[in-house]
Design a protein around this motif. Structure first.
Motif, PDB file in Angstrom:
ATOM      1  N   THR A 105      -6.370  -2.503 -21.547  1.00 13.33           N
ATOM      2  CA  THR A 105      -5.911  -1.387 -20.704  1.00 13.33           C
ATOM      3  C   THR A 105      -4.818  -0.589 -21.408  1.00 13.33           C
ATOM      4  O   THR A 105      -4.830   0.647 -21.418  1.00 13.33           O
ATOM      5  CB  THR A 105      -5.356  -1.932 -19.360  1.00 13.33           C
ATOM      6  OG1 THR A 105      -6.350  -2.733 -18.768  1.00 13.33           O
ATOM      7  CG2 THR A 105      -4.949  -0.816 -18.421  1.00 13.33           C
ATOM      8  N   ARG A 153       4.230  -8.621 -12.153  1.00 11.44           N
ATOM      9  CA  ARG A 153       3.263  -8.639 -11.060  1.00 11.44           C
ATOM     10  C   ARG A 153       3.758  -9.596  -9.985  1.00 11.44           C
ATOM     11  O   ARG A 153       4.040 -10.750 -10.290  1.00 11.44           O
ATOM     12  CB  ARG A 153       1.923  -9.182 -11.551  1.00 11.44           C
ATOM     13  CG  ARG A 153       1.052  -8.144 -12.159  1.00 11.44           C
ATOM     14  CD  ARG A 153      -0.295  -8.773 -12.444  1.00 11.44           C
ATOM     15  NE  ARG A 153      -1.125  -7.804 -13.125  1.00 11.44           N
ATOM     16  CZ  ARG A 153      -2.432  -7.905 -13.229  1.00 11.44           C
ATOM     17  NH1 ARG A 153      -3.077  -8.916 -12.686  1.00 11.44           N
ATOM     18  NH2 ARG A 153      -3.123  -6.992 -13.853  1.00 11.44           N
ATOM     19  N   ASP A 192       2.791 -10.996  -5.874  1.00 10.22           N
ATOM     20  CA  ASP A 192       1.761 -10.974  -4.832  1.00 10.22           C
ATOM     21  C   ASP A 192       2.081  -9.894  -3.810  1.00 10.22           C
ATOM     22  O   ASP A 192       3.248  -9.668  -3.475  1.00 10.22           O
ATOM     23  CB  ASP A 192       1.709 -12.333  -4.117  1.00 10.22           C
ATOM     24  CG  ASP A 192       1.204 -13.416  -5.061  1.00 10.22           C
ATOM     25  OD1 ASP A 192       0.606 -13.058  -6.106  1.00 10.22           O
ATOM     26  OD2 ASP A 192       1.431 -14.611  -4.772  1.00 10.22           O
ATOM     27  N   ASP A 229       0.282  -7.697  -0.206  1.00  6.88           N
ATOM     28  CA  ASP A 229      -0.770  -7.627   0.791  1.00  6.88           C
ATOM     29  C   ASP A 229      -1.491  -6.287   0.648  1.00  6.88           C
ATOM     30  O   ASP A 229      -1.375  -5.406   1.495  1.00  6.88           O
ATOM     31  CB  ASP A 229      -0.100  -7.760   2.173  1.00  6.88           C
ATOM     32  CG  ASP A 229      -1.136  -8.080   3.235  1.00  6.88           C
ATOM     33  OD1 ASP A 229      -2.284  -8.380   2.862  1.00  6.88           O
ATOM     34  OD2 ASP A 229      -0.785  -7.996   4.426  1.00  6.88           O
ATOM     35  N   ASN A 230      -2.178  -6.102  -0.461  1.00  6.12           N
ATOM     36  CA  ASN A 230      -2.937  -4.863  -0.667  1.00  6.12           C
ATOM     37  C   ASN A 230      -4.289  -5.217  -1.290  1.00  6.12           C
ATOM     38  O   ASN A 230      -4.590  -6.395  -1.509  1.00  6.12           O
ATOM     39  CB  ASN A 230      -2.134  -3.857  -1.530  1.00  6.12           C
ATOM     40  CG  ASN A 230      -1.823  -4.416  -2.919  1.00  6.12           C
ATOM     41  OD1 ASN A 230      -2.472  -5.338  -3.404  1.00  6.12           O
ATOM     42  ND2 ASN A 230      -0.808  -3.861  -3.566  1.00  6.12           N
ATOM     43  N   GLU A 231      -5.055  -4.189  -1.587  1.00  5.44           N
ATOM     44  CA  GLU A 231      -6.417  -4.426  -2.090  1.00  5.44           C
ATOM     45  C   GLU A 231      -6.432  -5.265  -3.370  1.00  5.44           C
ATOM     46  O   GLU A 231      -7.271  -6.138  -3.562  1.00  5.44           O
ATOM     47  CB  GLU A 231      -7.050  -3.061  -2.399  1.00  5.44           C
ATOM     48  CG  GLU A 231      -8.390  -2.846  -1.729  1.00  5.44           C
ATOM     49  CD  GLU A 231      -8.861  -1.433  -1.946  1.00  5.44           C
ATOM     50  OE1 GLU A 231      -9.093  -1.066  -3.116  1.00  5.44           O
ATOM     51  OE2 GLU A 231      -8.978  -0.692  -0.947  1.00  5.44           O
ATOM     52  N   ARG A 232      -5.472  -4.955  -4.269  1.00  8.42           N
ATOM     53  CA  ARG A 232      -5.427  -5.656  -5.555  1.00  8.42           C
ATOM     54  C   ARG A 232      -4.863  -7.062  -5.440  1.00  8.42           C
ATOM     55  O   ARG A 232      -5.062  -7.896  -6.308  1.00  8.42           O
ATOM     56  CB  ARG A 232      -4.546  -4.857  -6.538  1.00  8.42           C
ATOM     57  CG  ARG A 232      -5.152  -3.539  -6.954  1.00  8.42           C
ATOM     58  CD  ARG A 232      -4.349  -2.897  -8.066  1.00  8.42           C
ATOM     59  NE  ARG A 232      -2.974  -2.605  -7.659  1.00  8.42           N
ATOM     60  CZ  ARG A 232      -2.090  -1.965  -8.410  1.00  8.42           C
ATOM     61  NH1 ARG A 232      -2.434  -1.555  -9.618  1.00  8.42           N
ATOM     62  NH2 ARG A 232      -0.873  -1.726  -7.976  1.00  8.42           N
ATOM     63  N   GLY A 233      -4.084  -7.268  -4.361  1.00  4.34           N
ATOM     64  CA  GLY A 233      -3.473  -8.584  -4.184  1.00  4.34           C
ATOM     65  C   GLY A 233      -2.144  -8.733  -4.913  1.00  4.34           C
ATOM     66  O   GLY A 233      -1.513  -9.777  -4.882  1.00  4.34           O
ATOM     67  N   TYR A 234      -1.732  -7.668  -5.613  1.00  5.99           N
ATOM     68  CA  TYR A 234      -0.437  -7.725  -6.293  1.00  5.99           C
ATOM     69  C   TYR A 234       0.162  -6.316  -6.385  1.00  5.99           C
ATOM     70  O   TYR A 234      -0.536  -5.327  -6.185  1.00  5.99           O
ATOM     71  CB  TYR A 234      -0.587  -8.310  -7.702  1.00  5.99           C
ATOM     72  CG  TYR A 234      -1.298  -7.388  -8.679  1.00  5.99           C
ATOM     73  CD1 TYR A 234      -0.595  -6.441  -9.432  1.00  5.99           C
ATOM     74  CD2 TYR A 234      -2.686  -7.448  -8.842  1.00  5.99           C
ATOM     75  CE1 TYR A 234      -1.256  -5.598 -10.312  1.00  5.99           C
ATOM     76  CE2 TYR A 234      -3.341  -6.604  -9.728  1.00  5.99           C
ATOM     77  CZ  TYR A 234      -2.619  -5.686 -10.451  1.00  5.99           C
ATOM     78  OH  TYR A 234      -3.269  -4.835 -11.310  1.00  5.99           O
ATOM     79  N   LYS A 235       1.442  -6.283  -6.685  1.00  8.53           N
ATOM     80  CA  LYS A 235       2.065  -4.991  -7.016  1.00  8.53           C
ATOM     81  C   LYS A 235       2.986  -5.191  -8.212  1.00  8.53           C
ATOM     82  O   LYS A 235       3.323  -6.337  -8.550  1.00  8.53           O
ATOM     83  CB  LYS A 235       2.830  -4.424  -5.822  1.00  8.53           C
ATOM     84  CG  LYS A 235       3.966  -5.277  -5.372  1.00  8.53           C
ATOM     85  CD  LYS A 235       4.740  -4.616  -4.239  1.00  8.53           C
ATOM     86  CE  LYS A 235       5.886  -5.523  -3.802  1.00  8.53           C
ATOM     87  NZ  LYS A 235       6.809  -4.962  -2.857  1.00  8.53           N
TER      88      LYS A 235
END
Ligand SMILES: NC(=O)c1ccc[n+]([C@@H]2O[C@H](COP(=O)([O-])OP(=O)(O)OC[C@H]3O[C@@H](n4cnc5c(N)ncnc54)[C@H](OP(=O)(O)O)[C@@H]3O)[C@@H](O)[C@H]2O)c1
Length: 297
Positions: free
Chosen positions: A47, A236, A238, A240-246
């Motif tokens: 990436t 990174r 955890d 609570d979103n689509e990716r599971g992390y922020k």
């Protein structure tokens, strides 16, 4: 009022101006070329390389990408570097780190033509930076320096604390800040994992630069009122979103912004500047190697 330092906006401005430098090169018949070499299957590395290549294209730098199987012999990487070192259309070479265990990182850094070493990690370029005569400043600390400059932060005489002593961020960052000249002349303390009392150091600092890789290692209680806080960390956690992390930085942003006079967010602070300054180094390399006078922003 706390200034939130907008790395996207500052980076965009510099990239816009860099396009002008690319045009000057173009008029002289030169297209800057950046070669990226990837010897890894790590999705994050892949990436990063794609982001760098895309950013090149956007401002008219020719991107050349070479992929080498991670289990290929080290010699395959070195013969690729032989070709890129000699290729007149390649002005910058970047080997995406980390390389596999059977390849010696130090040997790789030594092997890149120092005049094309746009990461600034070749020992010759490290030495030049320490001696105050940089050819290429490593992109992340250079980006931080520009953020401080564009935000009007006075570094001269300031007490700065750099947390982290890596070769790619902490050490060059501290070195840039102690140099004589603009965005330098600071008194720098370098902290690391063996520092006895980190908070005692940061509380005395006018400028705190965190480059650790540990979320929340700096919070508001560790800062002097009015400090400038630059958060290099990318972690990174955890979510609570689509990716599971922020992604978060090393600094607890909410408590730190209450005390700081200026602070970088994560994302959107140092990150965009890193790629911008890699482009900057590539354009500089093209100008230097081709003997074209360009005004760099
Ligand atoms: N935004 C960007 O463009 C960008 C670019 C590069 C890196 N980064 C991020 O910046 C962070 C640092 O990167 P790096 O490559 O410099 O990492 P690194 O090589 O792992 O270095 C981390 C440094 O932090 C120090 N450290 C660890 N725990 C500590 C503690 N409890 N207190 C004080 N210092 C501590 C380490 O000390 P020792 O030396 O004693 O182990 C080391 O010097 C990472 O999150 C990375 O993802 C961001």
């Amino acid at each position: 009022m706390t200034t939130i330092i907008d790395g996207n906006a500052i980076g965009d401005d510099i990239r816009g101006e860099l396009e002008g430098s690319v045009e000057v090169l173009d008029e002289a018949g030169v297209t800057p070329g950046l070669a990226t070499v990837l010897m890894s299957e790590d999705p994050a590395s892949s990436t990063y390389v794609s982001m760098k290549q895309r950013a090149c294209e956007e401002i008219g730098i020719n991107g050349i990408h070479v992929e080498i199987e991670p289990d290929a012999p080290a010699d395959e990487l070195f013969s690729t570097l032989d070709e890129l070192n000699a290729d007149p259309e390649v002005h910058g070479i970047l080997v995406q780190m980390p390389v596999p265990d059977h390849v010696d990182t130090w040997e790789v850094l030594n092997y890149i033509n120092p005049a094309k070493d746009v990461d600034g990690f070749h020992p010759e370029n490290v030495g030049r930076l320490v001696a105050g005569r940089p050819r290429f400043k490593p992109a992340t600390p250079h980006g931080v320096q520009r953020l401080l400059q564009e935000t009007g932060v006075e570094t001269e005489g300031a007490d700065a604390v750099v947390i982290g002593r890596s070769d790619i961020v902490g050490k060059p960052m501290a070195n840039l800040l102690i140099q004589k000249g603009p965005v330098g002349n600071a008194t720098v303390t370098i902290c690391h994992s063996r520092t006895a009392d980190l908070a005692a150091k940061t509380r005395q600092a006018d400028i705190v630069i965190a480059a650790v890789g540990y979320p929340g290692i700096v919070d508001g209680s560790m800062l002097k009122e009015g400090a400038v806080v630059i958060d290099v960390g990318v972690n990174r956690v955890d979510a609570d979103n689509e990716r599971g992390y922020k992604l978060v930085g090393d600094v607890d942003f909410e408590s730190a912004r209450e005390v700081a006079s200026a602070i970088t967010p994560v994302p959107g602070g140092v990150g965009p500047m890193t790629i911008t300054m890699l482009l900057w180094n590539t354009v500089k390399a093209a100008g230097d190697l081709e003997g074209v006078d360009i005004d760099l922003p």
